[in-house]
Design a protein around this motif. Sequence first.
Motif, PDB file in Angstrom:
ATOM      1  N   GLU A  49     -37.075  19.054 -10.139  1.00 20.94           N
ATOM      2  CA  GLU A  49     -36.018  18.029  -9.333  1.00 20.94           C
ATOM      3  C   GLU A  49     -37.265  17.338  -8.895  1.00 20.94           C
ATOM      4  N   VAL A  50     -37.439  16.002  -9.373  1.00 21.02           N
ATOM      5  CA  VAL A  50     -38.643  14.890  -9.031  1.00 21.02           C
ATOM      6  C   VAL A  50     -38.026  14.269  -8.101  1.00 21.02           C
ATOM      7  N   VAL A  51     -38.864  14.072  -7.020  1.00 23.70           N
ATOM      8  CA  VAL A  51     -38.326  13.181  -5.773  1.00 23.70           C
ATOM      9  C   VAL A  51     -39.165  11.782  -6.101  1.00 23.70           C
ATOM     10  N   ALA A  77     -27.526   9.031   4.274  1.00 27.25           N
ATOM     11  CA  ALA A  77     -28.849   9.776   3.645  1.00 27.25           C
ATOM     12  C   ALA A  77     -29.062  10.799   4.836  1.00 27.25           C
ATOM     13  N   LEU A  78     -28.972  10.557   6.073  1.00 25.92           N
ATOM     14  CA  LEU A  78     -29.083  11.484   6.909  1.00 25.92           C
ATOM     15  C   LEU A  78     -28.224  12.740   6.841  1.00 25.92           C
ATOM     16  N   ASP A  79     -26.909  12.611   6.674  1.00 23.24           N
ATOM     17  CA  ASP A  79     -26.221  13.724   6.362  1.00 23.24           C
ATOM     18  C   ASP A  79     -26.546  14.525   5.157  1.00 23.24           C
ATOM     19  N   LYS A  80     -27.244  14.000   4.057  1.00 23.77           N
ATOM     20  CA  LYS A  80     -27.905  14.856   3.048  1.00 23.77           C
ATOM     21  C   LYS A  80     -29.102  15.328   3.597  1.00 23.77           C
ATOM     22  N   SER A 127     -36.029  10.874  -2.433  1.00 19.88           N
ATOM     23  CA  SER A 127     -34.780  11.768  -2.704  1.00 19.88           C
ATOM     24  C   SER A 127     -34.852  11.656  -4.243  1.00 19.88           C
ATOM     25  N   PRO A 128     -34.103  12.789  -4.857  1.00 15.90           N
ATOM     26  CA  PRO A 128     -33.801  12.800  -6.239  1.00 15.90           C
ATOM     27  C   PRO A 128     -32.700  11.654  -6.632  1.00 15.90           C
ATOM     28  N   SER A 129     -32.862  11.167  -7.656  1.00 17.18           N
ATOM     29  CA  SER A 129     -31.882   9.984  -8.092  1.00 17.18           C
ATOM     30  C   SER A 129     -30.661  10.339  -8.131  1.00 17.18           C
ATOM     31  N   GLU A 130     -30.033  11.763  -8.418  1.00 20.36           N
ATOM     32  CA  GLU A 130     -28.740  12.348  -8.258  1.00 20.36           C
ATOM     33  C   GLU A 130     -28.199  11.965  -7.037  1.00 20.36           C
ATOM     34  N   VAL A 131     -28.875  12.356  -6.019  1.00 16.83           N
ATOM     35  CA  VAL A 131     -28.275  12.258  -4.602  1.00 16.83           C
ATOM     36  C   VAL A 131     -28.097  10.771  -4.398  1.00 16.83           C
TER      37      VAL A 131
END
Length: 159
Positions: A49-51, A77-80, A127-131
Amino acid sequence: SCCCLRYPARFERRQPVSSSKQPPRIKMSASLEELEAKAAEKSKDLETEVVHRIRITLTSRNVKNLETVCANLKRGALDKKLKVSGPVRMPTKKLRITTRKSPCGEGTNSWDRFEMRIHKRVIDLHSPSEVVKQITSIPIEAGVEVEVTIADADEEAAK
């Protein structure tokens, strides 16, 4: 026997523990090798999982709409539980046009001055691109343009 010689309710009489008894042994369901293999698999999953360092640039002529979109993005973003910096307020661009009021050029030299203000905000995420796809799926106000730039955080750290 007198009632005053009795133990109070908070004290309990304990049975003497004999030294010959050993505590019961807990049986483990997995061997040490199996546990090490599971830990290795989890670490591989984390490494894959690349950040990314993601920069979201928001531009608009309406400040109120721009600020609501920024607040929604940051809250998501803060929720994640992502690392967020911003929104950074960039300098406002003022596009000015000055023209003569008179269409024919005769008469008094009166001028109209028109101005358009373009407001810009920058939000950085790690973050990862999926998020990021989940975060940016929020409803975006009318007149707000969103630009997403993705870069690897590892490349930035090497520079």
